[in-house]
Design an enzyme around this catalytic site. Structure first.
Site, short mmCIF file in Angstrom:
data_model
loop_
_atom_site.label_atom_id
_atom_site.label_comp_id
_atom_site.label_asym_id
_atom_site.label_seq_id
_atom_site.Cartn_x
_atom_site.Cartn_y
_atom_site.Cartn_z
N ASN A 1 -3.51 -60.36 14.18
CA ASN A 1 -2.17 -60.15 15.13
C ASN A 1 -2.74 -60.07 16.16
O ASN A 1 -3.11 -59.27 16.76
CB ASN A 1 -2.24 -58.73 14.33
CG ASN A 1 -1.01 -58.14 15.00
OD1 ASN A 1 0.23 -59.03 15.84
ND2 ASN A 1 -0.42 -56.62 14.91
N TYR B 1 -4.83 -50.00 4.40
CA TYR B 1 -4.98 -51.54 4.25
C TYR B 1 -4.79 -51.31 2.58
O TYR B 1 -4.09 -52.47 2.26
CB TYR B 1 -6.54 -52.26 3.72
CG TYR B 1 -7.06 -51.85 5.47
CD1 TYR B 1 -6.64 -52.96 6.77
CD2 TYR B 1 -7.25 -50.79 6.07
CE1 TYR B 1 -6.88 -52.74 7.71
CE2 TYR B 1 -7.89 -50.81 7.42
CZ TYR B 1 -7.62 -51.93 8.64
OH TYR B 1 -7.91 -51.97 9.92
N GLU C 1 3.53 -41.71 18.65
CA GLU C 1 4.55 -42.56 17.64
C GLU C 1 4.57 -40.94 17.28
O GLU C 1 5.92 -40.68 16.77
CB GLU C 1 4.16 -43.22 17.48
CG GLU C 1 4.17 -44.73 17.36
CD GLU C 1 3.57 -45.54 16.77
OE1 GLU C 1 3.86 -47.12 17.86
OE2 GLU C 1 3.00 -45.23 15.80
N CYS D 1 -0.12 -53.37 13.69
CA CYS D 1 -1.71 -52.72 13.63
C CYS D 1 -1.89 -51.37 13.06
O CYS D 1 -3.12 -51.21 12.68
CB CYS D 1 -2.52 -53.98 13.59
SG CYS D 1 -2.51 -54.15 15.46
N HIS D 2 -1.86 -50.36 14.52
CA HIS D 2 -2.43 -49.67 14.09
C HIS D 2 -2.41 -48.56 13.65
O HIS D 2 -2.75 -47.68 13.64
CB HIS D 2 -2.83 -49.28 16.00
CG HIS D 2 -0.68 -49.12 16.28
ND1 HIS D 2 -0.43 -50.22 16.89
CD2 HIS D 2 -0.34 -47.67 16.32
CE1 HIS D 2 0.99 -49.74 17.05
NE2 HIS D 2 0.90 -48.16 16.82
#
Length: 172
Positions: A134, A111, A169, A142-143
């Site tokens: 979001n 963050y 990912e 956002c993950h």
């Protein structure tokens, strides 16, 4: 600043980690993507992001959107990077969401680092609030935002999904 309401097409898509709801507009832009079990949150976000009510009509998502999501979940996580999106929200929120889209697939950011990336290094708490507001999960990733110590924190769809998305990912 919020956007005006309109008519959005609502479609559903099965994924390995649950059903997603997709909202698209007449220009085939993704307006929202959230988990079916987060419908209450999605409705709240839509009320906050749009100055006028929106109308949802059940339908099929555009081929480009559904095809990109299918490819993402089939092991091509980069497939969603160029999907066109449009959101409501404040100028600050939109800046945060644009910065989220710049986090490379397979990587994470704290963050604090996200706050610094938009030139607001002391706005860590506001970054977290914008992240939580979001409306376009996965595509506006956002993950990919984690705690400064590397812990997985705050994902509206559940930490089990955040963990899965990040592992998915990372495999590419």
């Amino acid at each position: 600043m919020t956007e005006e309401g309109g008519v959005f097409t609502l479609s559903r898509r099965s994924t390995p980690i649950g059903q997603v709801l997709l909202l698209t507009d007449e220009k085939n832009r993704l307006r929202a993507l959230d988990w079916e079990d987060c419908t209450t949150r999605l409705r709240l976000l839509l009320r906050r992001h749009y100055a006028q009510p929106i109308t949802l009509i059940e339908g099929t998502s555009p081929a480009g959107v559904s095809g990109a999501l299918d490819a993402y979940f089939a092991g091509e996580p980069d497939a969603i990077e160029s999907l066109p999106v449009k959101t409501g929200g404040t100028v600050f929120q939109r800046a945060v969401w644009a910065a989220l889209r710049k986090i490379p697939c397979g990587r994470t950011m704290s963050y604090r680092d996200l706050a610094s990336s938009i030139g607001r290094p002391t706005a860590v708490r506001a970054i977290g609030l914008a992240n939580g507001a979001n409306p376009i999960g996965i595509v506006v990733p956002c993950h990919r935002v984690i705690g400064a110590d590397g812990t997985l924190t705050g994902y509206a769809g559940g930490l089990h999904r955040k963990r899965w998305l990040l592992a998915h990912e990372a495999r590419r």
